[in-house]
Design a protein around this motif. Structure first.
Motif, PDB file in Angstrom:
ATOM      1  N   PRO A 138      44.679  50.823  36.312  1.00  0.00           N
ATOM      2  CA  PRO A 138      44.982  49.995  37.490  1.00  0.00           C
ATOM      3  C   PRO A 138      45.576  50.820  38.618  1.00  0.00           C
ATOM      4  O   PRO A 138      46.246  51.824  38.395  1.00  0.00           O
ATOM      5  CB  PRO A 138      45.997  48.984  36.947  1.00  0.00           C
ATOM      6  N   ARG A 139      45.320  50.358  39.840  1.00  0.00           N
ATOM      7  CA  ARG A 139      45.834  51.035  41.028  1.00  0.00           C
ATOM      8  C   ARG A 139      47.070  50.317  41.551  1.00  0.00           C
ATOM      9  O   ARG A 139      47.386  49.224  41.134  1.00  0.00           O
ATOM     10  CB  ARG A 139      44.760  51.062  42.120  1.00  0.00           C
ATOM     11  N   GLU A 140      47.757  50.990  42.491  1.00  0.00           N
ATOM     12  CA  GLU A 140      48.823  50.302  43.214  1.00  0.00           C
ATOM     13  C   GLU A 140      48.207  49.158  44.016  1.00  0.00           C
ATOM     14  O   GLU A 140      46.988  49.053  44.149  1.00  0.00           O
ATOM     15  CB  GLU A 140      49.527  51.288  44.157  1.00  0.00           C
ATOM     16  N   THR A 141      49.055  48.296  44.563  1.00  0.00           N
ATOM     17  CA  THR A 141      48.542  47.197  45.385  1.00  0.00           C
ATOM     18  C   THR A 141      47.631  47.741  46.483  1.00  0.00           C
ATOM     19  O   THR A 141      47.989  48.682  47.189  1.00  0.00           O
ATOM     20  CB  THR A 141      49.697  46.416  46.024  1.00  0.00           C
ATOM     21  N   CYS A 142      46.437  47.179  46.587  1.00  0.00           N
ATOM     22  CA  CYS A 142      45.449  47.645  47.562  1.00  0.00           C
ATOM     23  C   CYS A 142      45.560  46.817  48.835  1.00  0.00           C
ATOM     24  O   CYS A 142      45.344  45.598  48.803  1.00  0.00           O
ATOM     25  CB  CYS A 142      44.039  47.523  46.984  1.00  0.00           C
ATOM     26  N   PHE A 143      45.905  47.459  49.934  1.00  0.00           N
ATOM     27  CA  PHE A 143      45.953  46.792  51.233  1.00  0.00           C
ATOM     28  C   PHE A 143      44.733  47.218  52.030  1.00  0.00           C
ATOM     29  O   PHE A 143      44.574  48.400  52.339  1.00  0.00           O
ATOM     30  CB  PHE A 143      47.238  47.169  51.984  1.00  0.00           C
ATOM     31  N   LEU A 144      43.874  46.283  52.359  1.00  0.00           N
ATOM     32  CA  LEU A 144      42.666  46.609  53.087  1.00  0.00           C
ATOM     33  C   LEU A 144      42.140  45.377  53.800  1.00  0.00           C
ATOM     34  O   LEU A 144      42.370  44.248  53.353  1.00  0.00           O
ATOM     35  CB  LEU A 144      41.598  47.188  52.163  1.00  0.00           C
ATOM     36  N   PRO A 145      41.444  45.556  54.921  1.00  0.00           N
ATOM     37  CA  PRO A 145      40.838  44.403  55.612  1.00  0.00           C
ATOM     38  C   PRO A 145      39.805  43.725  54.723  1.00  0.00           C
ATOM     39  O   PRO A 145      39.176  44.363  53.877  1.00  0.00           O
ATOM     40  CB  PRO A 145      40.190  45.045  56.849  1.00  0.00           C
ATOM     41  N   ASN A 146      39.645  42.417  54.940  1.00  0.00           N
ATOM     42  CA  ASN A 146      38.682  41.636  54.162  1.00  0.00           C
ATOM     43  C   ASN A 146      38.824  41.949  52.677  1.00  0.00           C
ATOM     44  O   ASN A 146      37.865  42.264  51.985  1.00  0.00           O
ATOM     45  CB  ASN A 146      37.249  41.944  54.642  1.00  0.00           C
ATOM     46  N   HIS A 147      40.076  41.843  52.195  1.00  0.00           N
ATOM     47  CA  HIS A 147      40.403  42.367  50.868  1.00  0.00           C
ATOM     48  C   HIS A 147      39.678  41.653  49.738  1.00  0.00           C
ATOM     49  O   HIS A 147      39.549  42.203  48.649  1.00  0.00           O
ATOM     50  CB  HIS A 147      41.908  42.279  50.645  1.00  0.00           C
ATOM     51  N   LEU A 148      39.161  40.439  49.970  1.00  0.00           N
ATOM     52  CA  LEU A 148      38.440  39.745  48.907  1.00  0.00           C
ATOM     53  C   LEU A 148      37.018  40.263  48.738  1.00  0.00           C
ATOM     54  O   LEU A 148      36.562  40.503  47.625  1.00  0.00           O
ATOM     55  CB  LEU A 148      38.410  38.244  49.186  1.00  0.00           C
ATOM     56  N   PHE A 149      36.329  40.456  49.859  1.00  0.00           N
ATOM     57  CA  PHE A 149      34.889  40.700  49.783  1.00  0.00           C
ATOM     58  C   PHE A 149      34.462  42.099  50.235  1.00  0.00           C
ATOM     59  O   PHE A 149      33.265  42.372  50.274  1.00  0.00           O
ATOM     60  CB  PHE A 149      34.157  39.650  50.630  1.00  0.00           C
ATOM     61  N   SER A 150      35.381  42.943  50.586  1.00  0.00           N
ATOM     62  CA  SER A 150      34.994  44.295  50.983  1.00  0.00           C
ATOM     63  C   SER A 150      34.466  45.054  49.769  1.00  0.00           C
ATOM     64  O   SER A 150      34.719  44.679  48.621  1.00  0.00           O
ATOM     65  CB  SER A 150      36.198  45.036  51.579  1.00  0.00           C
ATOM     66  N   PRO A 151      33.702  46.158  49.990  1.00  0.00           N
ATOM     67  CA  PRO A 151      33.121  46.908  48.866  1.00  0.00           C
ATOM     68  C   PRO A 151      34.151  47.419  47.868  1.00  0.00           C
ATOM     69  O   PRO A 151      33.816  47.668  46.710  1.00  0.00           O
ATOM     70  CB  PRO A 151      32.400  48.068  49.565  1.00  0.00           C
ATOM     71  N   SER A 152      35.399  47.584  48.309  1.00  0.00           N
ATOM     72  CA  SER A 152      36.441  48.037  47.385  1.00  0.00           C
ATOM     73  C   SER A 152      37.482  46.954  47.154  1.00  0.00           C
ATOM     74  O   SER A 152      38.601  47.247  46.720  1.00  0.00           O
ATOM     75  CB  SER A 152      37.121  49.288  47.949  1.00  0.00           C
ATOM     76  N   GLY A 153      37.129  45.688  47.440  1.00  0.00           N
ATOM     77  CA  GLY A 153      38.074  44.590  47.360  1.00  0.00           C
ATOM     78  C   GLY A 153      38.144  43.942  45.993  1.00  0.00           C
ATOM     79  O   GLY A 153      37.614  44.456  44.995  1.00  0.00           O
ATOM     80  N   LEU A 154      38.777  42.772  45.960  1.00  0.00           N
ATOM     81  CA  LEU A 154      39.069  42.097  44.702  1.00  0.00           C
ATOM     82  C   LEU A 154      37.804  41.702  43.954  1.00  0.00           C
ATOM     83  O   LEU A 154      37.679  41.968  42.752  1.00  0.00           O
ATOM     84  CB  LEU A 154      39.940  40.860  44.986  1.00  0.00           C
ATOM     85  N   GLY A 269      45.690  42.671  48.961  1.00  0.00           N
ATOM     86  CA  GLY A 269      46.183  41.938  50.112  1.00  0.00           C
ATOM     87  C   GLY A 269      45.932  42.714  51.388  1.00  0.00           C
ATOM     88  O   GLY A 269      45.186  43.695  51.405  1.00  0.00           O
ATOM     89  N   LEU A 270      46.569  42.279  52.445  1.00  0.00           N
ATOM     90  CA  LEU A 270      46.397  42.915  53.756  1.00  0.00           C
ATOM     91  C   LEU A 270      47.704  43.514  54.268  1.00  0.00           C
ATOM     92  O   LEU A 270      47.698  44.567  54.892  1.00  0.00           O
ATOM     93  CB  LEU A 270      45.874  41.883  54.756  1.00  0.00           C
ATOM     94  N   THR A 271      48.813  42.846  53.978  1.00  0.00           N
ATOM     95  CA  THR A 271      50.102  43.250  54.517  1.00  0.00           C
ATOM     96  C   THR A 271      51.159  43.140  53.436  1.00  0.00           C
ATOM     97  O   THR A 271      51.320  42.070  52.844  1.00  0.00           O
ATOM     98  CB  THR A 271      50.509  42.341  55.700  1.00  0.00           C
ATOM     99  N   PRO A 272      51.916  44.193  53.152  1.00  0.00           N
ATOM    100  CA  PRO A 272      52.987  44.063  52.158  1.00  0.00           C
ATOM    101  C   PRO A 272      54.112  43.184  52.680  1.00  0.00           C
ATOM    102  O   PRO A 272      54.357  43.130  53.884  1.00  0.00           O
ATOM    103  CB  PRO A 272      53.463  45.501  51.959  1.00  0.00           C
ATOM    104  N   ASN A 273      54.765  42.466  51.773  1.00  0.00           N
ATOM    105  CA  ASN A 273      55.955  41.738  52.203  1.00  0.00           C
ATOM    106  C   ASN A 273      57.170  42.640  52.061  1.00  0.00           C
ATOM    107  O   ASN A 273      57.078  43.757  51.552  1.00  0.00           O
ATOM    108  CB  ASN A 273      56.130  40.442  51.409  1.00  0.00           C
ATOM    109  N   VAL A 274      58.291  42.166  52.514  1.00  0.00           N
ATOM    110  CA  VAL A 274      59.499  42.990  52.504  1.00  0.00           C
ATOM    111  C   VAL A 274      59.889  43.372  51.080  1.00  0.00           C
ATOM    112  O   VAL A 274      60.363  44.480  50.831  1.00  0.00           O
ATOM    113  CB  VAL A 274      60.653  42.259  53.212  1.00  0.00           C
ATOM    114  N   SER A 275      59.662  42.479  50.119  1.00  0.00           N
ATOM    115  CA  SER A 275      60.039  42.758  48.742  1.00  0.00           C
ATOM    116  C   SER A 275      59.276  43.966  48.197  1.00  0.00           C
ATOM    117  O   SER A 275      59.864  44.891  47.634  1.00  0.00           O
ATOM    118  CB  SER A 275      59.776  41.537  47.869  1.00  0.00           C
TER     119      SER A 275
END
Length: 610
Positions: A138-154, A269-275
């Motif tokens: 597993p990787r660290e949390t992946c932040f990327l645009p269109n995170h559901l459907f991009s070629p490297s998304g969920l 996701g797209l943006t990390p939260n403060v936590s």
């Protein structure tokens, strides 16, 4: 032999399990779901352990298995851990997990042979065997645009898993569940809005192997240890956290706990939260860093939507309610050229009470919903609280207060009178969308209300996350985004398109919370005392005496709970604030006497204040 059983019932803290006799011929093991006689009815429980003797006599016998389900020992460990973390009894947590169950369920095995032949006492259980194919790292949390459907998304990552892996997907919104499930052919759905039987069929079928992929909201998070791989959609969204009364739990915490058992866990996701930001960038003790962006495990992506910001000015309202003149020009230019949609957060016809000078909006002190003017009073449409109308703005002291925010009904009426074609959506309706029409025009009538009208310390963080999600959707579908906002917020939202400036904002936000001793820089335990103020004072004084050996732990309160329903008894709030590194067991040691009292607890709550 004796079965020590945790019933799926709401029991007080301290009532954790009951002993039952095991009838001859019934082979049970830890993790088995069974039916047990409880008072005058049959209830469902889970076998915690098998004992040779019991301290009690004349034990009632176990009635039967329940659907031949056996859960993993890791799930039992999660049950213990969540009960300790939420300061709840194990039966109450199990009840929150299982909910209401059918009286005549279909067996997980689908057969009627002897249970001992179907479910041999091995670990992991036969109902959820280990995968035959190796899982990737597993990787660290992946932040990327269109995170559901991009070629490297969920979605792509799920499809890359071994064909025999059992996959659980957790998403924050029920509206997304069927969309993701439809994209992954053969996946099943599980949400709190489902009836008893479909919900049971979803998770029992997942254990049975009828469907390899289960897409669920946080209600299915308890299954994380039963899965081979867990994927979290938008981990930064607070909808992954339960916000009802005890026991309260966080789906993200359960996923992290499952990862410690060796379950494959990835977040997109797209943006990390403060936590998340604090764990990545600010190891204890917290300290600001000059370049926080570079310290994140994955770069926060930049966004480049076709964005137009329109400053809200009280003299520039157009003939169409809720739209400034420039936004109306954009809408008129789009007629016949591109589809248009308007996101308008205000319900109904009339608007909420608002200050014309600074933009302050009256909100309900009970539930945080926007207040409307009803006659000479303010009323809340959500909880029906009634307050006196404010004579001056509590923010700037201005007296120019009016019902200046029109609702969607009035906006639709005005659009029709001008022969303008556009779809009008609430925030909830907009969040249900997964795909815009290409090259559409999207107008947000008030950026400040994108996450609701409630004010708390996380408002800016939530607004940044929601705005970036909206901008990402428009960028993905080549849509033009027009955002109305006050001048300061209109400038700030442009900075949020930059990953580096977003990281700087999160760092500053975290530092501000550290100064005010708020989560995630500090741990906050909120206590709800049911009774008189004198009772709450006595309880808090007891906590102060027990925390005397912990100089970094602070006890505050009591704060009265205002505008409670007439049917609810008097209540008060207390806070226990501890450094972020404080273990839950240390907090539990301080509040131990209160665990037997009539007190509700919420660790690291969603609502920080009274």
């Amino acid at each position: 032999m004796i079965a020590r059983v945790i019933p799926a019932l709401r029991t007080p803290r301290g009532v954790e399990w009951f002993d039952y006799a095991i009838p001859d011929g019934l082979d049970l093991a830890p993790g088995d779901l069974i039916r047990i006689p409880f008072r005058k009815a049959l209830s469902v429980g889970i076998v915690r352990s098998i004992e040779k003797t019991s301290a009690f006599e004349n034990l009632k016998p176990v009635a039967e298995r329940f659907a031949d389900i056996r859960l993993k020992p890791e799930t039992l460990a999660l049950l213990d851990g969540l009960a300790a973390r939420s300061f709840s009894s194990r039966p109450a947590v199990l009840h929150a997990w299982l909910g209401t169950l059918p009286k005549k369920p279909v067996s997980v095995s689908g057969k009627q042979e002897a249970a001992s032949a179907m479910l041999p006492a091995i670990q992991p259980s036969a109902s959820c065997p280990a995968p035959r194919s190796p899982l990737p790292t597993p990787r660290e949390t992946c932040f990327l645009p269109n995170h559901l459907f991009s070629p490297s998304g969920l979605i792509a990552s799920v499809k890359q898993q071994p064909p025999d892996a059992r996959i659980l997907i957790l998403t924050p919104w029920a509206s997304r569940v069927p969309i993701i499930a439809h994209t992954l052919a053969g996946a099943s759905c599980m949400t709190s809005s489902q009836a008893m039987k479909p919900r049971f069929d979803a998770w029992s079928g997942f254990l049975r192997g009828d469907h390899r992929i289960l897409v669920a909201t946080r209600i299915g998070a308890w299954l994380v240890a039963e899965a081979d791989a867990v994927f979290i959609d938008e981990p930064e969204n607070d909808d992954h956290k339960q916000d009802e009364l005890s026991p309260r739990y966080d789906a993200r915490w359960l996923a992290e706990a499952a990862a410690s058992f060796g379950v494959f866990v990835e977040s997109f996701g797209l943006t990390p939260n403060v936590s998340l930001f604090s764990r990545s960038c600010f190891p204890k003790p917290y300290a600001p860093r000059p370049t926080p962006h570079a310290l994140l495990p994955t770069r926060i992506p930049d966004l480049t939507p076709d964005l137009v910001t329109v400053d809200i000015h009280k003299r520039d309202w157009s003939i169409v309610s809720g739209l400034q003149g420039r936004a109306l020009i954009e809408l008129e230019d789009a007629q016949g050229k591109r589809p248009a949609c308007i996101i308008h957060p205000v319900h109904g016809v009339q608007a909420r009470l608002r200050c014309a000078d600074c933009g302050w909006t009256a909100i309900c002190p009970v539930c945080g919903f926007g207040l409307s003017v009803t006659g000479k009073a303010l009323s809340c449409a959500r909880c029906h609280a009634t307050l006196d109308t404010a004579l001056a703005c509590p923010s700037c002291g201005g007296t120019s207060l009016s019902k200046s925010r029109p609702g969607r009904i009035r906006l639709v009426t005005d659009l029709a009178s001008q022969n303008i074609t556009a779809s009008v959506y609430s925030i909830t309706e907009w969040n249900q969308f997964m795909k815009l029409e290409e090259t559409a025009l999207v107008i947000l009538t008030d950026l400040s209300l994108l996450t609701g009208s409630s004010e708390d310390i996380r408002r800016r963080e939530r607004l940044c996350i929601a705005f970036r999600r909206l901008a990402d959707s428009c960028q993905t579908h080549n849509a033009r985004l027009v955002v109305q906002a006050d001048p300061k917020l209109a400038m700030e939202c442009k900075d949020w398109l930059s990953g580096e400036k977003t990281a700087a904002m999160l760092a500053a936000d975290l530092d501000e919370r550290r100064q005010f001793h708020l989560p995630p820089a500090y741990r906050l335990l909120k206590m709800i005392f049911r009774g008189s103020k004198a009772f709450a004072v006595r309880q808090l004084e007891l906590l102060k005496s027990r925390s005397a050996n912990y100089p970094d732990i602070e006890v505050q309160g009591p704060f009265p709970v205002l505008y409670r329903p007439s049917s609810r008894s008097e209540r008060y709030i207390g806070h226990l604030i501890a450094p972020s590194g404080t273990e839950t067991r240390e907090i539990r040691a301080i509040i131990e006497p209160l665990l037997k009292a009539d007190t509700l607890f919420d660790l690291d709550p969603i609502a920080f204040f009274e």
